[in-house]
Motif scaffolding. Structure first.
Motif, short mmCIF file in Angstrom:
data_model
loop_
_atom_site.label_atom_id
_atom_site.label_comp_id
_atom_site.label_asym_id
_atom_site.label_seq_id
_atom_site.Cartn_x
_atom_site.Cartn_y
_atom_site.Cartn_z
N ASN A 162 -22.93 -55.06 20.72
CA ASN A 162 -23.12 -53.73 20.15
C ASN A 162 -22.20 -52.73 20.85
O ASN A 162 -22.17 -52.65 22.08
CB ASN A 162 -24.58 -53.31 20.30
CG ASN A 162 -24.91 -52.06 19.51
OD1 ASN A 162 -24.25 -51.04 19.66
ND2 ASN A 162 -25.93 -52.14 18.68
N ASN A 196 -22.53 -49.71 21.30
CA ASN A 196 -23.25 -48.64 21.98
C ASN A 196 -23.75 -49.04 23.37
O ASN A 196 -24.46 -48.29 24.01
CB ASN A 196 -24.44 -48.19 21.13
CG ASN A 196 -24.00 -47.51 19.85
OD1 ASN A 196 -23.02 -46.80 19.83
ND2 ASN A 196 -24.73 -47.75 18.76
N LYS A 232 -23.91 -49.59 27.31
CA LYS A 232 -23.40 -48.79 28.42
C LYS A 232 -23.60 -49.56 29.73
O LYS A 232 -24.49 -50.40 29.82
CB LYS A 232 -24.10 -47.43 28.47
CG LYS A 232 -23.84 -46.57 27.23
CD LYS A 232 -24.61 -45.26 27.30
CE LYS A 232 -24.25 -44.34 26.14
NZ LYS A 232 -24.62 -44.92 24.83
#
Length: 211
Positions: free
Chosen positions: A146, A148, A150
């Motif tokens: 993904n 997104n 982090k």
């Protein structure tokens, strides 16, 4: 002695053994367990199972058990930030909690909240990770494809005029060889020693930076 329970003249208690080698010695050919069950009628929220250890005339105390309420230890003592029904393991004085493995120190937590992972005998920061290996000492991994995902967030300093250091790079002697700092919201990289290169996307040449 009665059946499998033995109490020699020394005062030691043996269960499953006629020759207890400790104050309490439980022995068996299959699994051996100790089961502590409290508050069986579910009527007293302060009734919890725990084991308390004490030495040096009560000056040193350690405990393993469940918290009966927020901010309390198993036997009612104040434990800052303890959560209701949490399992608590530690000391009740300003002594360290240490974890050993293979006869060596693996983790160290002192009374002021400093923690050391690895052979750190006197941690002086909230977290110190130490090792002597050919690979990395630590890894932060957030797996998955993904976009997104982090990795690491560093929250420090403020947006004022002062300079705050996010990361300081040190050599084996402890001398700084570079850093990542910020002043008034502007992030600065370096200065770094030597000549270094930054790899750019395909089709773009690399460039030197730092000195």
């Amino acid at each position: 002695s009665s059946g499998d329970v033995t109490i020699p003249k020394s005062g030691s208690l043996g269960i499953g053994t006629a020759n207890p080698s400790g104050s309490l010695h439980i022995s068996g050919k299959s699994s051996v367990s100790v089961f502590l069950e409290a508050d069986t009628d579910d009527s007293g929220e302060n009734d919890v199972p725990f084991i308390r250890m004490s030495g040096d005339g009560g000056q040193v105390s350690s405990i393993i058990g469940q918290s009966p309420a927020n901010g309390l230890g198993p036997d009612g003592e104040v434990v800052t930030n303890a959560s209701n029904n949490a399992l608590l393991v530690g000391t009740l004085n300003d002594y360290r909690v240490q974890i050993i493995q293979g006869g060596k120190l693996a983790a160290n937590f002192d009374g002021s909240g400093q923690a050391g992972i690895g052979p750190v005998s006197n941690p002086d920061k909230p977290l110190t990770v130490s090792g002597s290996i050919s690979g990395f000492c630590a890894e932060i991994k957030n797996s998955g494809a993904n976009s997104n995902r982090k990795g690491l967030k560093i929250h420090y300093g403020d947006t004022g005029s002062g300079t705050s250091t996010a990361i300081d790079f040190l050599n084996s002697s402890g001398a700084s060889i570079g850093s990542i700092t910020s002043t008034g919201g502007t992030v600065t990289y370096g200065p770094f020693t030597g000549v270094h290169y930054a790899a750019l996307p395909e089709g773009v040449s690399s460039y030197e930076y730092g000195a």
